[in-house]
Design a protein around this motif. Structure first.
Motif, PDB file in Angstrom:
ATOM      1  N   UNK A 103       0.852  -1.171   0.143  1.00 31.98           N
ATOM      2  CA  UNK A 103       0.013   0.118   0.063  1.00 31.98           C
ATOM      3  C   UNK A 103       0.891   1.205   0.144  1.00 31.98           C
ATOM      4  N   UNK A 104       1.993   1.152   0.591  1.00 33.73           N
ATOM      5  CA  UNK A 104       2.731   2.751   0.631  1.00 33.73           C
ATOM      6  C   UNK A 104       4.126   2.284   0.860  1.00 33.73           C
ATOM      7  N   UNK A 105       5.228   1.983  -0.099  1.00 33.15           N
ATOM      8  CA  UNK A 105       6.307   1.491   0.015  1.00 33.15           C
ATOM      9  C   UNK A 105       7.238   2.594   0.679  1.00 33.15           C
ATOM     10  N   UNK A 106       6.739   3.810   0.710  1.00 38.47           N
ATOM     11  CA  UNK A 106       7.584   5.023   1.369  1.00 38.47           C
ATOM     12  C   UNK A 106       7.931   4.879   2.743  1.00 38.47           C
ATOM     13  N   UNK A 107       6.711   4.040   3.408  1.00 38.00           N
ATOM     14  CA  UNK A 107       6.996   3.867   4.946  1.00 38.00           C
ATOM     15  C   UNK A 107       7.961   2.837   5.317  1.00 38.00           C
ATOM     16  N   UNK A 108       8.882   3.119   6.068  1.00 35.08           N
ATOM     17  CA  UNK A 108      10.086   2.391   6.521  1.00 35.08           C
ATOM     18  C   UNK A 108      10.116   2.109   7.962  1.00 35.08           C
ATOM     19  N   UNK A 109       9.522   2.705   9.030  1.00 32.79           N
ATOM     20  CA  UNK A 109       9.354   2.423  10.259  1.00 32.79           C
ATOM     21  C   UNK A 109       8.580   3.273  11.383  1.00 32.79           C
ATOM     22  N   UNK A 110       9.070   3.538  12.415  1.00 36.69           N
ATOM     23  CA  UNK A 110       8.028   3.993  13.454  1.00 36.69           C
ATOM     24  C   UNK A 110       9.036   5.059  14.098  1.00 36.69           C
ATOM     25  N   UNK A 111       8.133   6.229  14.447  1.00 32.22           N
ATOM     26  CA  UNK A 111       8.998   7.143  15.484  1.00 32.22           C
ATOM     27  C   UNK A 111       9.268   6.435  16.870  1.00 32.22           C
ATOM     28  N   UNK A 112      10.065   6.962  17.694  1.00 38.38           N
ATOM     29  CA  UNK A 112      10.150   6.555  18.948  1.00 38.38           C
ATOM     30  C   UNK A 112       9.053   6.552  19.977  1.00 38.38           C
ATOM     31  N   UNK A 113       8.076   7.762  19.678  1.00 39.52           N
ATOM     32  CA  UNK A 113       6.950   8.004  20.119  1.00 39.52           C
ATOM     33  C   UNK A 113       6.002   6.840  19.800  1.00 39.52           C
ATOM     34  N   UNK A 114       5.835   6.342  18.657  1.00 41.68           N
ATOM     35  CA  UNK A 114       5.118   5.325  18.274  1.00 41.68           C
ATOM     36  C   UNK A 114       5.401   4.245  18.732  1.00 41.68           C
ATOM     37  N   UNK A 115       6.567   3.578  18.795  1.00 37.87           N
ATOM     38  CA  UNK A 115       6.971   2.601  19.422  1.00 37.87           C
ATOM     39  C   UNK A 115       6.621   2.497  21.002  1.00 37.87           C
ATOM     40  N   UNK A 116       6.717   3.696  21.644  1.00 36.23           N
ATOM     41  CA  UNK A 116       6.406   3.718  23.090  1.00 36.23           C
ATOM     42  C   UNK A 116       4.809   3.603  23.123  1.00 36.23           C
ATOM     43  N   UNK A 117       4.133   4.093  22.315  1.00 34.86           N
ATOM     44  CA  UNK A 117       2.593   3.998  22.389  1.00 34.86           C
ATOM     45  C   UNK A 117       2.226   2.535  22.234  1.00 34.86           C
ATOM     46  N   UNK A 118       2.820   2.045  21.271  1.00 33.33           N
ATOM     47  CA  UNK A 118       2.575   0.348  20.730  1.00 33.33           C
ATOM     48  C   UNK A 118       2.652  -0.293  21.916  1.00 33.33           C
ATOM     49  N   UNK A 144      -7.184  -6.029  16.398  1.00 34.13           N
ATOM     50  CA  UNK A 144      -7.077  -4.476  16.494  1.00 34.13           C
ATOM     51  C   UNK A 144      -5.520  -4.065  15.865  1.00 34.13           C
ATOM     52  N   UNK A 145      -4.446  -4.599  16.408  1.00 31.62           N
ATOM     53  CA  UNK A 145      -3.291  -4.010  16.130  1.00 31.62           C
ATOM     54  C   UNK A 145      -2.991  -4.190  14.566  1.00 31.62           C
ATOM     55  N   UNK A 146      -3.544  -5.194  13.787  1.00 28.81           N
ATOM     56  CA  UNK A 146      -3.401  -5.333  12.519  1.00 28.81           C
ATOM     57  C   UNK A 146      -4.170  -4.396  11.734  1.00 28.81           C
ATOM     58  N   UNK A 147      -5.609  -4.044  12.163  1.00 34.04           N
ATOM     59  CA  UNK A 147      -6.451  -3.016  11.649  1.00 34.04           C
ATOM     60  C   UNK A 147      -5.694  -1.654  11.834  1.00 34.04           C
ATOM     61  N   UNK A 148      -5.256  -1.427  13.019  1.00 25.39           N
ATOM     62  CA  UNK A 148      -4.489   0.014  13.054  1.00 25.39           C
ATOM     63  C   UNK A 148      -3.262   0.255  12.286  1.00 25.39           C
ATOM     64  N   UNK A 149      -2.541  -0.733  12.228  1.00 27.82           N
ATOM     65  CA  UNK A 149      -1.506  -0.859  11.366  1.00 27.82           C
ATOM     66  C   UNK A 149      -1.772  -0.662   9.921  1.00 27.82           C
ATOM     67  N   UNK A 162      -1.207   3.457   5.396  1.00 24.61           N
ATOM     68  CA  UNK A 162      -2.100   4.247   4.465  1.00 24.61           C
ATOM     69  C   UNK A 162      -2.225   5.627   4.604  1.00 24.61           C
ATOM     70  N   UNK A 163      -1.949   6.093   6.021  1.00 21.38           N
ATOM     71  CA  UNK A 163      -2.427   7.346   6.460  1.00 21.38           C
ATOM     72  C   UNK A 163      -0.877   8.213   6.684  1.00 21.38           C
ATOM     73  N   UNK A 164       0.069   7.416   6.719  1.00 21.97           N
ATOM     74  CA  UNK A 164       1.419   8.101   7.339  1.00 21.97           C
ATOM     75  C   UNK A 164       1.684   9.038   6.265  1.00 21.97           C
ATOM     76  N   UNK A 165       2.302  10.441   6.657  1.00 24.09           N
ATOM     77  CA  UNK A 165       2.689  11.491   5.529  1.00 24.09           C
ATOM     78  C   UNK A 165       4.317  11.099   5.029  1.00 24.09           C
ATOM     79  N   UNK A 201      -0.129   9.408  16.144  1.00 19.12           N
ATOM     80  CA  UNK A 201      -1.441  10.005  15.328  1.00 19.12           C
ATOM     81  C   UNK A 201      -1.872   9.170  14.351  1.00 19.12           C
ATOM     82  N   UNK A 202      -1.030   8.466  13.420  1.00 17.47           N
ATOM     83  CA  UNK A 202      -1.241   7.752  12.453  1.00 17.47           C
ATOM     84  C   UNK A 202      -2.053   6.403  12.865  1.00 17.47           C
ATOM     85  N   UNK A 203      -1.622   5.899  14.150  1.00 13.79           N
ATOM     86  CA  UNK A 203      -1.930   4.901  14.724  1.00 13.79           C
ATOM     87  C   UNK A 203      -3.453   5.223  15.651  1.00 13.79           C
TER      88      UNK A 203
END
Length: 453
Positions: free
Chosen positions: A343-358, A369-374, A379-382, A389-391
């Protein structure tokens, strides 16, 4: 000039003892603080791995309230810091209370320099081992696959996988108990693939998704003309699983009249299709799953006890995602790799804040739920990195204590750079203009933060 020596923070209001400890530790870069405020400032600025802390600090030098407040703040800022507390004569209870609150160890006053030196060295060794273990887990965690398709590194789930492998070739019925979204069908497939029946079919049916008046036909099949619309003889799911495995998901939703017929099959291993009179022998292994409390249903008269014991010869309880320590981040990385390709090959990883939130999210909907949020996040990541906020996860950042202003600035820089690159489609000159900096400065920041345009 920055020292290569490990940093040791001494929190002690006795200046003479401060000097004594400073002279005793030539192998460390010793920092000293006489009170809570300056101790926290030094922790934020230097992030020492080990701290020695006198609990009797001003303005409460004869008590321990200020010392415990310092301990609590330090651990909230840097939970991996090894804090060694001082214990005067008759204050052993306070030392034990401090250890229960998260301190690493304690030492007696008056100070035995050699004894304290040994405790400090052990603390540094443990801190180094823990850091190395975290690095190893990050490198190898993503490749941990069990039962063919189950991705996990959590001891709780590895124990379940070992149980599944152990019973795979036993001639017993297996019941999987777990909340919705915990991966019951995936485990059932893993059991099938680990068994000698892997050459046969794996047939799954969700007993809750099929209307009661159609479920019997789905399970047992029917003869031509058995009812209106039965224009040809049709095999049921039980027959289709001949030589293989039949997975009955949400078995607690099977109505009582049909429970009797299923029990008869389990006892005799033969079925009769609807409208048929011939007994058909079927060799299939039954694996079932439910999120319902079957013993409570038995007590209420809505589930047969004899059927339960036929289905539950082996019971395996599946932990929720919140109980699978470390697996949320592991699975998030797996889903990111899978969905980014599609869906979006530009996405390569997570911010540290996203890892902490997960890691902190309770995941009431478990892996589903995790699969659906991911999927939504990819799709939504800029930019290249998924943010909280993407999650659509609440991180509680407003209440969190940053370690120091440097960490806050670095995170702000990363976010601004990623947004600028996303808006300019990775054009360095345009991104530098958006950010109000020169191209060389932007290149330096990209190298510093490891951002790949």
């Amino acid at each position: 000039m920055t020292s290569d020596k490990p940093k040791l923070l001494i929190v002690e209001d006795d200046e003479g003892l401060q000097r004594q400890l400073r002279w005793a530790y030539d192998d460390y870069e010793v920092l000293s603080a006489p009170d809570r405020g300056s101790a926290i400032d030094l922790l934020r600025a230097h992030e020492p791995a080990v701290v020695t802390l006198d609990l009797g600090l001003p303005p409460d030098p004869d008590g321990v309230s200020e010392g415990f407040a310092t301990l609590e703040t330090m651990l909230s800022l840097k939970p991996d810091t090894k804090i060694i507390v001082a214990s005067g004569h008759g204050a052993r209870e306070s030392a034990l209370r401090a250890i229960a609150s998260g301190a690493y160890d304690f030492y007696q006053k008056p100070v035995d320099i050699d004894q304290l030196g040994l405790i400090v060295r052990r603390a540094y060794q443990l801190h180094g081992i823990e850091q190395e273990n975290r690095r190893l887990e990050e490198r190898v965690g993503e490749d941990r696959t069990v039962l063919g398709t189950m991705i996990t590194a959590a001891p709780e789930m590895l124990k379940v996988a070992r149980t599944i492998e152990r019973v795979a070739n036993a001639a017993v019925s297996v019941m999987l108990l777990g909340a919705s979204g915990t991966g019951k069908e995936l485990l059932a497939r893993g059991l099938h693939q680990s068994s000698s029946r892997r050459g046969g079919a794996f047939v799954a049916i969700n007993c809750a998704a099929i209307p009661e008046n159609l479920l019997e036909a789905e399970l047992f099949g029917y003869e031509k003309g058995a009812f209106t619309g039965a224009i040809k003889t049709t095999e049921g799911k039980i027959e289709l699983a001949e030589g293989g495995t039949l997975f009955l998901d949400e078995v607690g939703d099977i109505p009582l009249p049909l429970q009797v017929k299923l029990l008869r099959f389990l006892q005799e291993r033969t079925i009769e299709r609807i409208g048929g009179r011939k007994a058909i022998a079927v060799d299939t292994r039954i694996v079932c799953a439910t999120h319902q409390d079957l013993p409570a249903m038995i007590a209420a008269g809505s589930f047969r006890e004899d059927l339960y014991y036929r289905l539950a010869e082996i019971v395996v309880t599946i932990p929720t995602l919140a109980e699978r320590h470390g697996d949320a981040v592991l699975l998030a990385k797996h889903f990111l790799n899978r969905f980014a390709k599609e869906m979006n090959p530009a996405v390569k990883g997570f911010t540290p804040a996203a890892v902490a939130a997960i890691a902190d999210w309770p995941w009431p909907g478990n892996v589903r739920e995790l699969e659906n949020r991911m999927k939504r996040a990819v799709i939504m990541a800029d930019g290249k990195l998924i943010a909280p906020e993407d999650l659509d996860l609440s991180t509680g950042d407003d209440e969190a204590l940053p370690v120091n202003i440097k960490a806050v600035r670095e995170e702000a820089d990363r976010k601004a750079i990623r947004k600028a690159l996303a808006r300019t489609e990775n054009n360095i000159s345009s991104s530098a203009r958006l950010l109000g900096i020169s191209r060389p400065t932007l290149y330096d920041l990209l190298r510093q933060y490891g951002i790949q345009p």
